[in-house]
Motif scaffolding. Structure first.
Motif, PDB file in Angstrom:
ATOM      1  N   LEU A  46      78.083 -53.127  21.529  1.00 49.47           N
ATOM      2  CA  LEU A  46      76.662 -53.395  21.392  1.00 49.47           C
ATOM      3  C   LEU A  46      76.399 -54.665  20.602  1.00 49.47           C
ATOM      4  O   LEU A  46      76.817 -54.786  19.443  1.00 49.47           O
ATOM      5  CB  LEU A  46      76.009 -52.192  20.692  1.00 49.47           C
ATOM      6  N   ASP A  47      75.696 -55.603  21.225  1.00 50.26           N
ATOM      7  CA  ASP A  47      75.263 -56.812  20.534  1.00 50.26           C
ATOM      8  C   ASP A  47      74.092 -56.449  19.632  1.00 50.26           C
ATOM      9  O   ASP A  47      73.271 -55.595  19.966  1.00 50.26           O
ATOM     10  CB  ASP A  47      74.844 -57.868  21.562  1.00 50.26           C
ATOM     11  N   TYR A  48      73.994 -57.095  18.475  1.00 49.38           N
ATOM     12  CA  TYR A  48      72.924 -56.790  17.537  1.00 49.38           C
ATOM     13  C   TYR A  48      71.607 -57.472  17.912  1.00 49.38           C
ATOM     14  O   TYR A  48      70.555 -56.856  17.916  1.00 49.38           O
ATOM     15  CB  TYR A  48      73.345 -57.180  16.111  1.00 49.38           C
ATOM     16  N   ALA A  64      69.867 -40.656  16.865  1.00 47.63           N
ATOM     17  CA  ALA A  64      68.831 -39.630  16.760  1.00 47.63           C
ATOM     18  C   ALA A  64      68.919 -38.601  17.884  1.00 47.63           C
ATOM     19  O   ALA A  64      68.275 -37.558  17.830  1.00 47.63           O
ATOM     20  CB  ALA A  64      67.455 -40.286  16.768  1.00 47.63           C
ATOM     21  N   ASP A  65      69.724 -38.886  18.896  1.00 49.56           N
ATOM     22  CA  ASP A  65      69.815 -38.010  20.069  1.00 49.56           C
ATOM     23  C   ASP A  65      71.132 -37.238  20.038  1.00 49.56           C
ATOM     24  O   ASP A  65      72.209 -37.833  20.104  1.00 49.56           O
ATOM     25  CB  ASP A  65      69.723 -38.864  21.332  1.00 49.56           C
ATOM     26  N   THR A  66      71.054 -35.924  19.973  1.00 49.51           N
ATOM     27  CA  THR A  66      72.272 -35.102  19.884  1.00 49.51           C
ATOM     28  C   THR A  66      73.185 -35.282  21.095  1.00 49.51           C
ATOM     29  O   THR A  66      74.389 -35.088  20.990  1.00 49.51           O
ATOM     30  CB  THR A  66      71.931 -33.604  19.720  1.00 49.51           C
ATOM     31  N   ALA A  67      72.637 -35.679  22.225  1.00 45.36           N
ATOM     32  CA  ALA A  67      73.461 -35.878  23.424  1.00 45.36           C
ATOM     33  C   ALA A  67      74.319 -37.139  23.335  1.00 45.36           C
ATOM     34  O   ALA A  67      75.324 -37.248  24.034  1.00 45.36           O
ATOM     35  CB  ALA A  67      72.569 -35.951  24.661  1.00 45.36           C
ATOM     36  N   TYR A  68      73.927 -38.083  22.469  1.00 48.62           N
ATOM     37  CA  TYR A  68      74.616 -39.378  22.436  1.00 48.62           C
ATOM     38  C   TYR A  68      75.170 -39.765  21.075  1.00 48.62           C
ATOM     39  O   TYR A  68      75.927 -40.729  20.985  1.00 48.62           O
ATOM     40  CB  TYR A  68      73.665 -40.493  22.905  1.00 48.62           C
ATOM     41  N   ARG A  69      74.839 -39.057  20.032  1.00 52.14           N
ATOM     42  CA  ARG A  69      75.213 -39.519  18.686  1.00 52.14           C
ATOM     43  C   ARG A  69      76.717 -39.549  18.452  1.00 52.14           C
ATOM     44  O   ARG A  69      77.177 -40.235  17.553  1.00 52.14           O
ATOM     45  CB  ARG A  69      74.502 -38.702  17.619  1.00 52.14           C
ATOM     46  N   ASP A  70      77.491 -38.834  19.273  1.00 56.19           N
ATOM     47  CA  ASP A  70      78.944 -38.839  19.081  1.00 56.19           C
ATOM     48  C   ASP A  70      79.648 -39.954  19.858  1.00 56.19           C
ATOM     49  O   ASP A  70      80.865 -40.092  19.776  1.00 56.19           O
ATOM     50  CB  ASP A  70      79.527 -37.476  19.453  1.00 56.19           C
ATOM     51  N   ILE A  71      78.904 -40.771  20.610  1.00 53.87           N
ATOM     52  CA  ILE A  71      79.518 -41.895  21.329  1.00 53.87           C
ATOM     53  C   ILE A  71      79.813 -42.991  20.305  1.00 53.87           C
ATOM     54  O   ILE A  71      78.906 -43.457  19.615  1.00 53.87           O
ATOM     55  CB  ILE A  71      78.587 -42.462  22.420  1.00 53.87           C
ATOM     56  N   PRO A  72      81.083 -43.415  20.179  1.00 48.08           N
ATOM     57  CA  PRO A  72      81.378 -44.490  19.235  1.00 48.08           C
ATOM     58  C   PRO A  72      80.733 -45.809  19.676  1.00 48.08           C
ATOM     59  O   PRO A  72      80.755 -46.145  20.855  1.00 48.08           O
ATOM     60  CB  PRO A  72      82.904 -44.605  19.246  1.00 48.08           C
ATOM     61  N   VAL A  73      80.166 -46.511  18.714  1.00 47.72           N
ATOM     62  CA  VAL A  73      79.517 -47.797  18.982  1.00 47.72           C
ATOM     63  C   VAL A  73      80.209 -48.872  18.142  1.00 47.72           C
ATOM     64  O   VAL A  73      80.351 -48.731  16.932  1.00 47.72           O
ATOM     65  CB  VAL A  73      78.013 -47.757  18.626  1.00 47.72           C
ATOM     66  N   ILE A  74      80.646 -49.932  18.826  1.00 49.07           N
ATOM     67  CA  ILE A  74      81.184 -51.106  18.144  1.00 49.07           C
ATOM     68  C   ILE A  74      80.089 -52.159  18.191  1.00 49.07           C
ATOM     69  O   ILE A  74      79.722 -52.653  19.257  1.00 49.07           O
ATOM     70  CB  ILE A  74      82.473 -51.618  18.805  1.00 49.07           C
ATOM     71  N   LEU A  75      79.527 -52.449  17.034  1.00 51.51           N
ATOM     72  CA  LEU A  75      78.434 -53.410  16.923  1.00 51.51           C
ATOM     73  C   LEU A  75      79.011 -54.813  16.764  1.00 51.51           C
ATOM     74  O   LEU A  75      79.941 -55.015  15.991  1.00 51.51           O
ATOM     75  CB  LEU A  75      77.555 -53.051  15.720  1.00 51.51           C
ATOM     76  N   MET A  76      78.451 -55.758  17.524  1.00 50.71           N
ATOM     77  CA  MET A  76      78.923 -57.141  17.491  1.00 50.71           C
ATOM     78  C   MET A  76      77.755 -58.046  17.094  1.00 50.71           C
ATOM     79  O   MET A  76      76.651 -57.870  17.593  1.00 50.71           O
ATOM     80  CB  MET A  76      79.424 -57.565  18.873  1.00 50.71           C
ATOM     81  N   SER A  77      78.017 -58.997  16.198  1.00 48.77           N
ATOM     82  CA  SER A  77      76.956 -59.918  15.795  1.00 48.77           C
ATOM     83  C   SER A  77      77.543 -61.168  15.163  1.00 48.77           C
ATOM     84  O   SER A  77      78.602 -61.123  14.545  1.00 48.77           O
ATOM     85  CB  SER A  77      76.018 -59.240  14.796  1.00 48.77           C
ATOM     86  N   ALA A  78      76.804 -62.260  15.296  1.00 52.62           N
ATOM     87  CA  ALA A  78      77.164 -63.491  14.592  1.00 52.62           C
ATOM     88  C   ALA A  78      76.763 -63.394  13.123  1.00 52.62           C
ATOM     89  O   ALA A  78      77.266 -64.132  12.285  1.00 52.62           O
ATOM     90  CB  ALA A  78      76.483 -64.688  15.257  1.00 52.62           C
TER      91      ALA A  78
END
Length: 114
Positions: A46-48, A64-78
């Motif tokens: 995920l880009d910031y 905030a969504d119980t269906a998706y909160r366990d999906i790991p997110v790698i945040l990318m930003s400059a």
């Protein structure tokens, strides 16, 4: 992968596909939410900073969504991690530009290809 930079998206999609990962893309957070609802991913890059809905807004919506909160997110930003609000809690953070090996290591910690 949710990123508005076409060059970044294409390059990372090619790289990850060559590594054996199936990659779906979206250009902003709003489209990302739609894609996630259509086909639940195992991981999100995920880009910031993006138009329409930025990475922080998407990450907070997922958390905030119980269906998706366990999906790991790698945040990318400059931007440095210290500039990102504390309520933004990704599984990992990569500062752009990052090394391909860094990305593959973070993805590999959370997924196996196939």
């Amino acid at each position: 992968m949710v990123d508005d930079e076409v060059g970044v998206t294409e390059a990372l999609q090619d790289l990850l596909s060559e590594e054996g990962f199936a990659v779906l893309t979206a250009r902003n957070g709003k489209d990302g939410l739609k894609r996630i609802a259509e086909k639940r991913p195992d991981l999100i890059l995920l880009d910031y900073m993006m138009p329409v809905m930025d990475g922080r807004e998407l990450l907070l919506a997922l958390q905030a969504d119980t269906a998706y909160r366990d999906i790991p997110v790698i945040l990318m930003s400059a931007m440095p991690r210290s500039s990102i609000p504390q309520d933004c809690k990704p599984a990992a953070f990569l500062r752009k530009p990052f090394e391909i090996d860094q990305l593959l290591a973070e993805v590999g910690r959370r997924l196996t290809p196939g």
